[in-house]
Motif scaffolding. Structure first.
Motif, PDB file in Angstrom:
ATOM      1  N   ALA A 153       0.834  -1.204   0.000  1.00 62.18           N
ATOM      2  CA  ALA A 153       0.000   0.000   0.000  1.00 62.18           C
ATOM      3  C   ALA A 153       0.868   1.253   0.000  1.00 62.18           C
ATOM      4  O   ALA A 153       0.537   2.247  -0.658  1.00 62.18           O
ATOM      5  CB  ALA A 153      -0.928  -0.010   1.213  1.00 62.18           C
ATOM      6  N   GLU A 182      -3.433   4.367   3.651  1.00 63.27           N
ATOM      7  CA  GLU A 182      -4.866   4.110   3.774  1.00 63.27           C
ATOM      8  C   GLU A 182      -5.671   4.773   2.675  1.00 63.27           C
ATOM      9  O   GLU A 182      -6.702   4.242   2.243  1.00 63.27           O
ATOM     10  CB  GLU A 182      -5.354   4.595   5.139  1.00 63.27           C
ATOM     11  N   THR A 202      -4.696   2.532  -1.465  1.00 62.55           N
ATOM     12  CA  THR A 202      -5.739   1.527  -1.516  1.00 62.55           C
ATOM     13  C   THR A 202      -5.659   0.707  -2.805  1.00 62.55           C
ATOM     14  O   THR A 202      -5.214   1.192  -3.851  1.00 62.55           O
ATOM     15  CB  THR A 202      -7.131   2.188  -1.413  1.00 62.55           C
ATOM     16  N   PRO A 221     -13.037   5.976   3.174  1.00 62.06           N
ATOM     17  CA  PRO A 221     -12.448   6.481   1.927  1.00 62.06           C
ATOM     18  C   PRO A 221     -12.802   7.931   1.618  1.00 62.06           C
ATOM     19  O   PRO A 221     -11.946   8.716   1.210  1.00 62.06           O
ATOM     20  CB  PRO A 221     -13.006   5.524   0.861  1.00 62.06           C
TER      21      PRO A 221
END
Length: 313
Positions: free
Chosen positions: A18, A128, A132, A288
């Motif tokens: 990530a 994060e 993603t 998100p």
């Protein structure tokens, strides 16, 4: 093209895929990405020992970057706050570096605000949000672009219907054409609820009266959320604000033992305990779709019907 500096002031980066995707994504967007030399360091659960992470914060301040973006949150900043070079960070802010992050980053943001008054940004983290496996959220990216271009002036969202009875009750007898809520020249502050509560009684807790306090959290059961909100209530923090705005509280598991006790139970109870209006639905937290918020900036807050707007332009 903007210069973005990536560093790790809290927990170690475990999802390196990530991390790499996030760096690649920012480069694809045309940015110059500089990765701190210790961004992938690991010491126990931390991104390097305390000295390593303090040095990384110092390098971020000295980088001259347009944005200093954390790789991830987790835990680790509260234990090093006494040694953070806050004056150097404030100077970097004056020179144009915008420090961006959330979660554990709340500790550094609150401490910087308490010690220097410098403005930082509550917003995404590299892994994060940009790293993603799916396409990064359009709203998050648009807000981030607005920050880089200096075009961001505010954030709006739609309140859930459950907010309306309390707002209407608070304005009973007032002009029916007026906004349900209007707050002017209030300092916007807050962040992660757990981290914020951990700062109570320390030099790193901002003393804000007449502000707009925004809060979010993750992996915390509603009873724990209530316990921490109760702490802020009994400490006098909530009643000193002009508004409390709740973002996302997610990734928790209710059980049969709760017998109907849920997040809405907490919100309803909180509204019965404080004279400060409590709004919900702010798109911010560990999800998100998130807006960017200027921590420590003077703002206006207006609610008309279910439409809410925080404006700093």
């Amino acid at each position: 093209m903007s210069h973005i500096y990536i560093y790790s002031p809290s927990s170690a980066v475990r999802d390196k895929a990530a991390f790499r995707r996030g760096v690649a994504r920012l480069k694809q967007l045309g940015h110059q990405v500089e990765v701190d030399e210790a961004a992938l360091a690991s010491h126990m659960r931390f991104a390097g020992d305390d000295a390593t992470r303090l040095a990384a914060i110092g390098r971020a301040a000295a980088s001259g970057a347009d944005v200093a973006l954390i790789s991830r949150g987790g835990y680790g900043l509260t234990r090093i706050l006494p040694d953070v070079p806050f004056k150097r960070l404030a100077k970097a802010v004056e020179r144009g570096t915008r420090f961006v992050g959330l979660s554990d980053f709340t500790a550094l943001q609150c401490a910087l605000l308490a010690t220097t008054g410098a403005v930082t940004w509550a917003g995404p983290a590299l892994g994060e949000d940009f790293g993603t496996e799916d396409t990064p959220d359009d709203i998050m990216e648009a807000c981030f672009d607005d920050l880089l271009c200096g075009q961001g002036e505010g954030s709006g969202w739609q309140l859930p219907k459950s907010d309306l009875p309390d707002l209407l009750a608070r304005r009973k007898g007032s002009d029916t054409e007026a906004p349900e809520l209007q707050v002017r020249n209030a300092l916007l502050w807050g962040g992660n609820l757990t981290v914020l509560c951990s700062l109570l009684g320390t030099p790193w807790m901002p003393s804000v009266k007449g502000g707009v306090l925004f809060l979010e959290d993750v992996n915390e059961h509603p009873y724990r959320i209530e316990r921490q909100l109760t702490q802020l209530l009994h400490a006098g923090v909530l009643n000193q604000q002009k508004a409390v705005v709740l973002g996302s509280f997610n990734r928790y598991q209710l059980t049969a033992h709760d017998k109907g006790f849920k997040l809405q139970t907490v919100i309803t109870w909180l509204r019965s305990q404080t004279r400060t209006p409590v709004l919900t639905g702010l798109p911010f937290g560990h999800l998100p779709t998130k807006v960017l918020l200027p921590m420590g900036q003077r703002v206006e807050l207006m609610v008309k019907g279910r439409d809410a707007l925080i404006f700093w332009g």
